[in-house]
Design a protein around this motif. Structure first.
Motif, PDB file in Angstrom:
ATOM      1  N   ARG A  19      -6.843   7.513 -16.552  1.00  0.00           N
ATOM      2  CA  ARG A  19      -6.391   6.249 -15.975  1.00  0.00           C
ATOM      3  C   ARG A  19      -5.256   6.521 -14.999  1.00  0.00           C
ATOM      4  NH1 ARG A  19      -6.263   1.925 -21.009  1.00  0.00           N
ATOM      5  NH2 ARG A  19      -8.523   1.971 -21.398  1.00  0.00           N
ATOM      6  N   VAL A  20      -5.211   5.730 -13.965  1.00  0.00           N
ATOM      7  CA  VAL A  20      -4.115   5.842 -13.002  1.00  0.00           C
ATOM      8  C   VAL A  20      -3.488   4.461 -12.831  1.00  0.00           C
ATOM      9  CG1 VAL A  20      -5.691   5.630 -11.044  1.00  0.00           C
ATOM     10  CG2 VAL A  20      -3.439   6.639 -10.700  1.00  0.00           C
ATOM     11  N   GLU A  21      -2.164   4.469 -12.931  1.00  0.00           N
ATOM     12  CA  GLU A  21      -1.390   3.234 -12.795  1.00  0.00           C
ATOM     13  C   GLU A  21      -0.833   3.196 -11.373  1.00  0.00           C
ATOM     14  OE1 GLU A  21       1.203   2.463 -16.232  1.00  0.00           O
ATOM     15  OE2 GLU A  21       2.805   2.161 -14.767  1.00  0.00           O
ATOM     16  N   VAL A  22      -1.065   2.097 -10.660  1.00  0.00           N
ATOM     17  CA  VAL A  22      -0.562   1.930  -9.295  1.00  0.00           C
ATOM     18  C   VAL A  22       0.492   0.834  -9.329  1.00  0.00           C
ATOM     19  CG1 VAL A  22      -1.160   1.467  -6.893  1.00  0.00           C
ATOM     20  CG2 VAL A  22      -2.833   2.580  -8.409  1.00  0.00           C
ATOM     21  N   VAL A  23       1.710   1.198  -8.948  1.00  0.00           N
ATOM     22  CA  VAL A  23       2.855   0.309  -9.109  1.00  0.00           C
ATOM     23  C   VAL A  23       3.274  -0.265  -7.762  1.00  0.00           C
ATOM     24  CG1 VAL A  23       5.227   0.117  -9.937  1.00  0.00           C
ATOM     25  CG2 VAL A  23       3.626   1.688 -11.069  1.00  0.00           C
ATOM     26  N   ASN A  24       3.406  -1.585  -7.719  1.00  0.00           N
ATOM     27  CA  ASN A  24       3.931  -2.250  -6.522  1.00  0.00           C
ATOM     28  C   ASN A  24       5.451  -2.279  -6.646  1.00  0.00           C
ATOM     29  OD1 ASN A  24       4.296  -3.775  -4.215  1.00  0.00           O
ATOM     30  ND2 ASN A  24       2.456  -4.974  -4.594  1.00  0.00           N
ATOM     31  N   THR A  25       6.056  -1.146  -6.326  1.00  0.00           N
ATOM     32  CA  THR A  25       7.459  -0.874  -6.641  1.00  0.00           C
ATOM     33  C   THR A  25       8.383  -1.986  -6.138  1.00  0.00           C
ATOM     34  OG1 THR A  25       6.846   1.422  -6.323  1.00  0.00           O
ATOM     35  CG2 THR A  25       9.207   0.927  -6.558  1.00  0.00           C
ATOM     36  N   HIS A  26       8.164  -2.416  -4.906  1.00  0.00           N
ATOM     37  CA  HIS A  26       9.048  -3.428  -4.304  1.00  0.00           C
ATOM     38  C   HIS A  26       8.397  -4.812  -4.259  1.00  0.00           C
ATOM     39  CE1 HIS A  26      11.865  -0.230  -3.321  1.00  0.00           C
ATOM     40  NE2 HIS A  26      10.828   0.470  -2.904  1.00  0.00           N
ATOM     41  N   GLY A  27       7.125  -4.887  -4.689  1.00  0.00           N
ATOM     42  CA  GLY A  27       6.508  -6.188  -4.921  1.00  0.00           C
ATOM     43  C   GLY A  27       5.675  -6.762  -3.797  1.00  0.00           C
ATOM     44  N   GLN A  28       5.781  -6.240  -2.584  1.00  0.00           N
ATOM     45  CA  GLN A  28       5.076  -6.884  -1.467  1.00  0.00           C
ATOM     46  C   GLN A  28       4.179  -5.912  -0.713  1.00  0.00           C
ATOM     47  OE1 GLN A  28       5.905 -10.538  -0.123  1.00  0.00           O
ATOM     48  NE2 GLN A  28       5.746 -10.290  -2.337  1.00  0.00           N
ATOM     49  N   GLN A  29       3.907  -4.776  -1.331  1.00  0.00           N
ATOM     50  CA  GLN A  29       3.198  -3.723  -0.606  1.00  0.00           C
ATOM     51  C   GLN A  29       1.724  -3.688  -0.988  1.00  0.00           C
ATOM     52  OE1 GLN A  29       4.242  -1.657   1.905  1.00  0.00           O
ATOM     53  NE2 GLN A  29       2.068  -1.134   1.991  1.00  0.00           N
ATOM     54  N   VAL A  30       0.859  -3.804   0.012  1.00  0.00           N
ATOM     55  CA  VAL A  30      -0.573  -3.636  -0.201  1.00  0.00           C
ATOM     56  C   VAL A  30      -0.908  -2.140  -0.234  1.00  0.00           C
ATOM     57  CG1 VAL A  30      -2.823  -3.927   0.936  1.00  0.00           C
ATOM     58  CG2 VAL A  30      -1.235  -5.862   0.731  1.00  0.00           C
ATOM     59  N   ASN A 181       2.036  -7.310   4.137  1.00  0.00           N
ATOM     60  CA  ASN A 181       3.016  -6.700   3.231  1.00  0.00           C
ATOM     61  C   ASN A 181       4.268  -7.564   3.080  1.00  0.00           C
ATOM     62  OD1 ASN A 181       1.517  -4.205   2.720  1.00  0.00           O
ATOM     63  ND2 ASN A 181       1.854  -3.814   4.897  1.00  0.00           N
ATOM     64  N   GLY A 182       4.064  -8.887   3.123  1.00  0.00           N
ATOM     65  CA  GLY A 182       5.155  -9.819   2.905  1.00  0.00           C
ATOM     66  C   GLY A 182       5.692 -10.397   4.201  1.00  0.00           C
ATOM     67  N   ALA A 183       6.425 -11.500   4.037  1.00  0.00           N
ATOM     68  CA  ALA A 183       6.956 -12.221   5.198  1.00  0.00           C
ATOM     69  C   ALA A 183       7.965 -11.382   5.969  1.00  0.00           C
ATOM     70  CB  ALA A 183       7.586 -13.539   4.740  1.00  0.00           C
ATOM     71  N   GLY A 184       8.549 -10.388   5.298  1.00  0.00           N
ATOM     72  CA  GLY A 184       9.522  -9.534   5.962  1.00  0.00           C
ATOM     73  C   GLY A 184       8.914  -8.504   6.898  1.00  0.00           C
ATOM     74  N   LEU A 185       7.575  -8.389   6.862  1.00  0.00           N
ATOM     75  CA  LEU A 185       6.851  -7.471   7.759  1.00  0.00           C
ATOM     76  C   LEU A 185       7.389  -6.038   7.658  1.00  0.00           C
ATOM     77  CD1 LEU A 185       6.610  -9.743  10.968  1.00  0.00           C
ATOM     78  CD2 LEU A 185       5.017  -9.602   9.052  1.00  0.00           C
ATOM     79  N   THR A 186       7.697  -5.617   6.411  1.00  0.00           N
ATOM     80  CA  THR A 186       8.317  -4.304   6.219  1.00  0.00           C
ATOM     81  C   THR A 186       7.556  -3.494   5.173  1.00  0.00           C
ATOM     82  OG1 THR A 186      10.461  -5.297   6.691  1.00  0.00           O
ATOM     83  CG2 THR A 186      10.472  -3.107   5.679  1.00  0.00           C
ATOM     84  N   PRO A 187       6.716  -2.561   5.602  1.00  0.00           N
ATOM     85  CA  PRO A 187       6.028  -1.699   4.637  1.00  0.00           C
ATOM     86  C   PRO A 187       7.018  -0.878   3.813  1.00  0.00           C
ATOM     87  CG  PRO A 187       4.991  -1.568   6.793  1.00  0.00           C
ATOM     88  CD  PRO A 187       6.278  -2.312   6.986  1.00  0.00           C
ATOM     89  N   THR A 188       6.678  -0.693   2.543  1.00  0.00           N
ATOM     90  CA  THR A 188       7.561   0.047   1.631  1.00  0.00           C
ATOM     91  C   THR A 188       6.745   1.085   0.853  1.00  0.00           C
ATOM     92  OG1 THR A 188       7.203  -1.538  -0.154  1.00  0.00           O
ATOM     93  CG2 THR A 188       9.099  -1.942   1.292  1.00  0.00           C
ATOM     94  N   ASP A 189       7.453   1.963   0.162  1.00  0.00           N
ATOM     95  CA  ASP A 189       6.806   2.890  -0.755  1.00  0.00           C
ATOM     96  C   ASP A 189       6.128   2.119  -1.898  1.00  0.00           C
ATOM     97  OD1 ASP A 189       8.001   4.933   0.680  1.00  0.00           O
ATOM     98  OD2 ASP A 189       9.439   5.453  -0.901  1.00  0.00           O
TER      99      ASP A 189
END
Ligand SMILES: [Zn+2]
Length: 196
Positions: A19-30, A181-189
């Protein structure tokens, strides 16, 4: 936790049963997600085949995604993200950014996929449609589609179970011109880890 760097991709090999867990670390990242059968990259996880198999537009916990040969390849076994994912939209590519007005070369999920495959010694002529984890494509009653900010919260995750030996590719989508990737238009890790 391993990092999926903002705007970049990683390749991860999994064995059946892992199994692999994929975490949306900052909450808004596709996170655009692909899966290929080990040993035959011409067999890949297919959104159009998966929608038939699941009988719905996007997976819920317990649903399996299937390949273009209609064999189960991944199962969604856990989801704390709010359950909103997209199977309809093609991966972003250089042409998408040109149409959005970009005048400079722009990072994109399609090139990220092929870079990750090349690092594994795989050349693929096609670009399968990805499972767009956490992407919020709103579907109106009249059939209209709109890209909305993700509903996922920071630290929420999905867990994917491998139904066969597979090569996975995750791309932290570089979209910064529309609110994928959110209203802030800022891709994250984002991050992932093999659970077992
Ligand atoms: Zn993208």
């Amino acid at each position: 936790m391993e990092r999926i760097p903002a705007r970049r991709s990683v390749a991860v090999r999994v064995a059946r049963g892992q199994r692999v867990e994929v975490v949306n670390t900052h909450g808004q990242q596709v996170v655009d997600t692909w899966a290929f059968a080990t040993g035959d990259p011409a067999e890949w996880m297919s959104m159009e085949h998966s929608r038939v198999h699941m009988g719905r537009l996007s997976p819920r916990v317990g649903d399996s995604l299937v390949t273009n040969r209609r064999r189960a390849i991944l199962t969604l076994v856990e989801d704390t993200s709010g359950g909103v994912h997209d199977t309809l939209l093609a991966a972003c590519d250089r042409y998408r950014y040109q149409l959005l007005g970009a005048t400079e070369p722009h990072d994109n999920c399609t090139d990220n996929l092929h870079a990750a495959l090349a690092a594994e010694g795989i050349a693929l002529a096609a670009t399968p449609s990805p499972l767009n984890l956490f992407e919020h494509t709103a579907l109106a009653a009249d059939g209209a589609l709109a890209i909305e900010p993700p509903v996922a919260t920071p630290g929420s995750h999905v867990t994917l179970g491998a139904e066969m030996d597979a090569l996975l590719v995750f791309s932290a989508c570089p979209q910064d011109l529309v609110p994928t990737n959110g209203a802030g238009l800022t891709p994250t890790d984002a991050h992932y880890r093999l659970v077992r």
